[in-house]
Design a protein around this motif. Structure first.
Motif, PDB file in Angstrom:
ATOM      1  N   GLY A  67       0.906  -1.011   0.153  1.00 47.95           N
ATOM      2  CA  GLY A  67      -0.115  -0.107  -0.357  1.00 47.95           C
ATOM      3  C   GLY A  67       0.747   1.377   0.269  1.00 47.95           C
ATOM      4  O   GLY A  67       1.845   1.150  -0.453  1.00 47.95           O
ATOM      5  N   GLU A  68       0.755   2.228   0.383  1.00 48.97           N
ATOM      6  CA  GLU A  68       1.122   3.229   1.158  1.00 48.97           C
ATOM      7  C   GLU A  68       1.516   4.223   1.564  1.00 48.97           C
ATOM      8  O   GLU A  68       2.418   4.831   1.992  1.00 48.97           O
ATOM      9  CB  GLU A  68       0.299   4.592   0.533  1.00 48.97           C
ATOM     10  CG  GLU A  68      -0.744   4.624  -0.672  1.00 48.97           C
ATOM     11  CD  GLU A  68      -1.889   3.317  -0.840  1.00 48.97           C
ATOM     12  OE1 GLU A  68      -2.246   3.177  -1.334  1.00 48.97           O
ATOM     13  OE2 GLU A  68      -2.090   2.811   0.414  1.00 48.97           O
ATOM     14  N   GLY A  99       9.302   6.268   0.499  1.00 51.89           N
ATOM     15  CA  GLY A  99       9.791   7.152  -0.771  1.00 51.89           C
ATOM     16  C   GLY A  99       8.595   7.039  -1.967  1.00 51.89           C
ATOM     17  O   GLY A  99       8.762   7.921  -2.373  1.00 51.89           O
ATOM     18  N   SER A 100       8.768   5.353  -1.940  1.00 51.55           N
ATOM     19  CA  SER A 100       7.639   4.561  -3.139  1.00 51.55           C
ATOM     20  C   SER A 100       6.944   4.234  -2.669  1.00 51.55           C
ATOM     21  O   SER A 100       7.513   2.923  -1.685  1.00 51.55           O
ATOM     22  CB  SER A 100       8.427   5.128  -4.026  1.00 51.55           C
ATOM     23  OG  SER A 100       9.863   3.776  -4.245  1.00 51.55           O
ATOM     24  N   ARG A 101       6.194   3.046  -3.823  1.00 50.73           N
ATOM     25  CA  ARG A 101       5.272   1.602  -3.662  1.00 50.73           C
ATOM     26  C   ARG A 101       6.674   1.008  -3.949  1.00 50.73           C
ATOM     27  O   ARG A 101       6.288  -0.245  -3.117  1.00 50.73           O
ATOM     28  CB  ARG A 101       3.602   1.823  -4.109  1.00 50.73           C
ATOM     29  CG  ARG A 101       2.641   2.509  -3.571  1.00 50.73           C
ATOM     30  CD  ARG A 101       1.637   1.540  -4.897  1.00 50.73           C
ATOM     31  NE  ARG A 101       1.281   0.880  -3.911  1.00 50.73           N
ATOM     32  CZ  ARG A 101       1.553   0.139  -5.132  1.00 50.73           C
ATOM     33  NH1 ARG A 101       1.819  -0.114  -5.976  1.00 50.73           N
ATOM     34  NH2 ARG A 101       0.862  -1.062  -4.717  1.00 50.73           N
ATOM     35  N   ILE A 103       8.350   0.094  -1.160  1.00 47.09           N
ATOM     36  CA  ILE A 103       7.279  -0.519   0.315  1.00 47.09           C
ATOM     37  C   ILE A 103       7.428  -1.887   0.038  1.00 47.09           C
ATOM     38  O   ILE A 103       7.743  -2.363   0.729  1.00 47.09           O
ATOM     39  CB  ILE A 103       6.172  -0.380   0.141  1.00 47.09           C
ATOM     40  CG1 ILE A 103       6.458   1.838   0.959  1.00 47.09           C
ATOM     41  CG2 ILE A 103       4.992  -0.757   0.812  1.00 47.09           C
ATOM     42  CD1 ILE A 103       5.044   2.285   0.300  1.00 47.09           C
ATOM     43  N   ALA A 104       7.896  -2.170  -1.447  1.00 49.14           N
ATOM     44  CA  ALA A 104       7.607  -3.747  -1.540  1.00 49.14           C
ATOM     45  C   ALA A 104       8.994  -4.083  -1.464  1.00 49.14           C
ATOM     46  O   ALA A 104       9.448  -5.377  -0.699  1.00 49.14           O
ATOM     47  CB  ALA A 104       7.677  -3.623  -3.466  1.00 49.14           C
ATOM     48  N   ALA A 105      10.218  -3.804  -1.914  1.00 48.34           N
ATOM     49  CA  ALA A 105      11.674  -3.715  -1.386  1.00 48.34           C
ATOM     50  C   ALA A 105      11.336  -3.758   0.062  1.00 48.34           C
ATOM     51  O   ALA A 105      12.439  -5.294   0.590  1.00 48.34           O
ATOM     52  CB  ALA A 105      12.558  -2.799  -2.138  1.00 48.34           C
ATOM     53  N   ALA A 106      11.034  -3.368   1.266  1.00 44.92           N
ATOM     54  CA  ALA A 106      11.558  -3.498   2.216  1.00 44.92           C
ATOM     55  C   ALA A 106      10.251  -4.193   2.486  1.00 44.92           C
ATOM     56  O   ALA A 106      10.447  -5.163   4.003  1.00 44.92           O
ATOM     57  CB  ALA A 106      10.787  -1.656   2.921  1.00 44.92           C
ATOM     58  N   TYR A 124       1.310 -14.818  -1.822  1.00 45.24           N
ATOM     59  CA  TYR A 124       1.951 -13.383  -1.521  1.00 45.24           C
ATOM     60  C   TYR A 124       0.541 -13.060  -2.525  1.00 45.24           C
ATOM     61  O   TYR A 124      -0.091 -13.609  -2.936  1.00 45.24           O
ATOM     62  CB  TYR A 124       3.099 -13.070  -2.483  1.00 45.24           C
ATOM     63  CG  TYR A 124       3.336 -12.648  -3.869  1.00 45.24           C
ATOM     64  CD1 TYR A 124       2.733 -12.123  -4.828  1.00 45.24           C
ATOM     65  CD2 TYR A 124       4.008 -14.000  -4.026  1.00 45.24           C
ATOM     66  CE1 TYR A 124       2.944 -12.231  -6.637  1.00 45.24           C
ATOM     67  CE2 TYR A 124       3.566 -14.154  -5.722  1.00 45.24           C
ATOM     68  CZ  TYR A 124       3.742 -13.484  -6.515  1.00 45.24           C
ATOM     69  OH  TYR A 124       3.871 -13.889  -7.794  1.00 45.24           O
ATOM     70  N   TYR A 125      -0.118 -11.742  -2.245  1.00 45.71           N
ATOM     71  CA  TYR A 125      -0.943 -11.702  -2.799  1.00 45.71           C
ATOM     72  C   TYR A 125      -0.604 -10.961  -5.047  1.00 45.71           C
ATOM     73  O   TYR A 125      -0.145  -9.827  -4.934  1.00 45.71           O
ATOM     74  CB  TYR A 125      -1.040  -9.620  -2.630  1.00 45.71           C
ATOM     75  CG  TYR A 125      -2.390  -9.060  -2.649  1.00 45.71           C
ATOM     76  CD1 TYR A 125      -3.815  -9.745  -3.572  1.00 45.71           C
ATOM     77  CD2 TYR A 125      -1.930  -7.734  -3.596  1.00 45.71           C
ATOM     78  CE1 TYR A 125      -4.511  -9.173  -4.104  1.00 45.71           C
ATOM     79  CE2 TYR A 125      -3.236  -6.788  -3.671  1.00 45.71           C
ATOM     80  CZ  TYR A 125      -4.247  -7.400  -4.487  1.00 45.71           C
ATOM     81  OH  TYR A 125      -5.629  -6.690  -4.802  1.00 45.71           O
ATOM     82  N   GLY A 126      -1.274 -11.545  -5.873  1.00 46.71           N
ATOM     83  CA  GLY A 126      -0.530 -11.756  -6.803  1.00 46.71           C
ATOM     84  C   GLY A 126      -1.130 -10.792  -7.554  1.00 46.71           C
ATOM     85  O   GLY A 126      -0.747 -11.137  -8.632  1.00 46.71           O
ATOM     86  N   ASP A 127      -2.579 -10.267  -7.483  1.00 45.72           N
ATOM     87  CA  ASP A 127      -3.022  -9.461  -7.993  1.00 45.72           C
ATOM     88  C   ASP A 127      -1.740  -7.808  -7.989  1.00 45.72           C
ATOM     89  O   ASP A 127      -2.041  -6.896  -8.821  1.00 45.72           O
ATOM     90  CB  ASP A 127      -3.874  -8.889  -7.374  1.00 45.72           C
ATOM     91  CG  ASP A 127      -5.165  -9.538  -7.681  1.00 45.72           C
ATOM     92  OD1 ASP A 127      -5.231 -10.953  -8.703  1.00 45.72           O
ATOM     93  OD2 ASP A 127      -6.293  -9.559  -7.436  1.00 45.72           O
ATOM     94  N   GLU A 128      -1.028  -7.784  -7.159  1.00 51.93           N
ATOM     95  CA  GLU A 128      -0.385  -6.658  -7.108  1.00 51.93           C
ATOM     96  C   GLU A 128       0.948  -7.257  -7.621  1.00 51.93           C
ATOM     97  O   GLU A 128       1.849  -7.537  -7.630  1.00 51.93           O
ATOM     98  CB  GLU A 128       0.171  -6.348  -5.516  1.00 51.93           C
ATOM     99  CG  GLU A 128       1.097  -5.464  -5.178  1.00 51.93           C
ATOM    100  CD  GLU A 128       1.369  -4.280  -5.463  1.00 51.93           C
ATOM    101  OE1 GLU A 128       1.950  -4.210  -6.921  1.00 51.93           O
ATOM    102  OE2 GLU A 128       0.618  -3.709  -5.324  1.00 51.93           O
TER     103      GLU A 128
END
Length: 458
Positions: free
Chosen positions: A191-192, A199-201, A204-207, A223-227
Motif C-alpha cells: 500500500g502507501e 519514498g515510493s511503493r 515499500i515492496a522492497a522493504a 503473496y498477493y498475486g494481483d500486485e
C-alpha cells in the motif's frame, strides 16, 4: 516460555558481573513491565523516553521476579540481588530470543504487508489451530522489541508460531525475519503506508520482500498475486521456496468465485473447493486476507473442507472492522486502529454495501507517514466519498481538513463537518444520531478515534 538458569543465560549473553552466587537461579519467562510481572520471571528494565525501568528492578525482585538484567551505563546496580549486568538490555532480549528460537522444534509463519497483516495473522492462527498447538503475536507486538518478546513467550510444546512483522524503515523486516527464521511467509499487499520513510511503493515492496531473507530452505511463500510489484519480483525468483498466490484475479493459485457481504460478515466460495465459506468479519477485502490464511493452512495439511470450522470461532485483534452497538442503537464500525488510502477505500466500499440503515456516516481522521504527497492523498480520499451513498462526513485533524476539502466538490455544506477538537466532533455527531445509522470510524492510530466510538456507546 524460556526457562534457563542464570548460568545458562550468561552463556548466551555477555555479562559484566560475577553471578557465581546466583548461577543456579532459574528464570521462567520475560517481563518488561513490573505491573504484569509473574513469579519467576526475568525482569528486563528498558530505558524509555518517559520511564526508566531500572527504577523498578528491586521492587520487581521483591514481588516475585527470579532475577533481572541491568544496563551497564546505569549507576548503582543492586549487586546483592540476582542481577545480570549487560551492555544493552534491548540487545540482550534480542540475543536471548535468537537463541531460544533455534532451540525450539517449531514451525514459524511470518506475516507482513501494508494492510491486513494483523487480521491475516489472526485468521492463520485460527485455521492452523484446527490441527496444531498454535501461538501468535499478541496485539501489535511486531517490531524489534515485540517480536523477540513473543518468541521468548513461546511454549516448548507449541507446534506453530504465527508472527507478525511490521516496519517503518528499510532493514527492519530483514532483522525480524533473520531472528524468527520463518518456515512460511505471507505478504498481504503493498500500500502507501510509510511512504514518508520509503519514498515510493516500489520502496515499500522492497522493504516487505526483506521477509524472504530469513525464510528457511524449501519454505512457503504466499503473496498477493494481483500486485504487480510483487509479481515482477517473483517472476524473476529462482530460489527453492514453494510460491503460491492469492487474489481476485483468476490467474492466482487461490481466488474467490463469489463474494457476498452479509450483515456481520462475508459469504464466499473458492476455486479449490466446492461449497461456501462464511467469514464473520466485515469487509470484502477481508476475504483476500482469509485466502492468504487458507493457503498457509492448506500447505500444512489443513483441508479446505474443514476451514469453516476455524472461521466460526474467529476473534480478531480489536479495532479492526469491529462492529459495535451505540447507546441509541446505532451500529458503529470501529476500524480506528490504523489507516491508509487503500484501507480507506476498502472501508468506503464496505459501508456503501451495507443495507437496512436510514443514514450512513463516516468519521475520518489523519493518515500519517504518507510522505510529500500527504495532502494530495487526503484530498483524493475525500473525492472518493459518494454523496448518494454517504449521508454525513465528519473529519478530525489537520489532514482530516484535507479530506473535507476533497469531499466539498460533491457534498453540500450541511452534510460535511470538519473538527480540530475531538469533544466538539463527538457533541455534533451525537446530535445527528437517532439509532438508525451505520457509522464508520477510521484514522491512523495516533488520532485515537476509538474515543469517538467509546463516547457513542455511553
Amino acid at each position: 516460555m524460556i526457562q534457563k538458569t542464570l548460568k545458562q543465560l550468561a552463556e548466551i549473553i555477555k555479562i559484566d558481573n560475577d553471578i557465581s552466587k546466583f548461577q543456579q537461579t532459574m528464570i521462567s519467562g520475560i517481563c518488561i513491565d513490573s505491573r504484569k510481572l509473574e513469579k519467576g520471571n526475568l525482569f528486563v528494565p528498558l530505558k524509555g523516553e518517559n520511564v526508566d525501568g531500572h527504577k523498578f528492578v528491586e521492587a520487581a525482585i521483591k514481588n516475585g521476579a527470579a532475577a533481572a538484567l541491568w544496563q551497564k551505563d546505569m549507576p548503582n546496580p543492586p549487586l546483592h540481588l540476582p542481577l545480570l549486568i549487560v551492555e544493552d538490555t534491548l540487545l540482550a532480549i534480542q540475543q536471548l530470543a535468537r537463541s531460544y528460537r533455534k532451540q525450539l522444534n517449531i514451525k514459524v509463519i511470518g506475516i507482513t504487508g501494508s494492510n491486513g497483516k494483523t487480521t491475516t495473522k489472526d485468521m492463520t492462527a485460527h485455521l492452523l489451530s484446527l490441527k496444531y498447538k498454535v501461538q501468535k503475536t499478541e496485539g501489535n507486538y511486531n517490531n524489534h522489541l515485540g517480536l523477540p518478546l513473543t518468541i521468548l513467550q513461546l511454549r516448548e510444546d507449541t507446534e506453530f508460531a504465527v508472527l507478525e512483522m511490521g516496519m517503518n524503515h528499510p532493514g527492519e523486516i530483514d532483522f525480524l525475519t533473520k531472528l524468527a527464521l520463518p518456515d512460511a511467509v505471507v505478504i498481504t499487499n503493498i500500500g502507501e503506508s510509510h511512504l514518508e520513510n520509503l519514498g515510493s511503493r516500489a520502496g515499500i515492496a522492497a522493504a516487505k520482500l526483506e521477509i524472504m531473507n530469513g525464510l528457511q530452505d524449501n519454505g512457503l511463500v504466499v503473496y498477493y498475486g494481483d500486485e504487480l510489484l510483487l509479481k515482477e519480483y517473483f517472476d524473476q525468483y529462482y530460489g527453492n521456496a514453494v510460491v503460491k498466490t492469492f487474489g481476485r484475479e483468476k490467474s492466482n493459485d487461490l481466488f474467490p468465485n463469489d463474494m457476498e457481504q452479509g450483515e456481520k460478515g462475508n459469504y464466499f466460495s473458492i476455486n479449490k473447493q466446492e461449497g461456501n465459506f462464511y467469514l464473520p468479519v466485515l469487509g470484502i477485502h477481508n476475504v483476500l486476507n482469509a485466502l492468504a490464511a487458507m493457503q498457509v493452512a492448506h500447505h500444512f495439511h489443513i483441508p479446505f473442507a474443514i476451514m469453516n470450522e476455524g472461521f466460526a470461532h474467529l476473534k480478531l485483534t480489536g479495532m479492526r472492522m469491529e462492529l459495535v452497538k451505540g447507546a441509541k442503537g446505532e451500529k458503529i464500525i470501529n476500524d480506528a486502529y490504523n489507516a491508509s488510502p487503500t484501507s480507506m477505500k476498502a472501508a468506503f466500499e464496505l459501508i456503501e454495501s451495507m443495507k437496512g440503515y436510514k443514514r450512513k456516516i463516516v468519521v475520518l481522521g489523519d493518515i500519517l507517514e504518507l510522505g510529500t504527497e500527504t495532502e494530495a492523498y487526503h484530498e483524493a480520499i475525500g473525492n472518493l466519498l459518494d454523496p448518494d451513498q454517504i449521508d454525513y462526513v465528519f473529519t478530525y485533524g489537520k489532514l482530516g481538513e484535507k479530506i473535507a476539502d476533497g469531499a466539498k466538490k460533491s457534498f453540500p455544506a450541511n452534510r460535511l463537518f470538519s473538527f480540530l477538537e475531538k469533544e466538539v466532533l463527538i457533541t455534533e455527531l451525537k446530535a445527528r444520531t437517532t439509532g438508525d445509522e451505520i457509522i464508520l470510524v477510521k484514522a491512523s492510530r495516533a488520532m485515537k478515534l476509538e474515543q469517538v466510538v467509546d463516547a457513542l456507546t455511553k
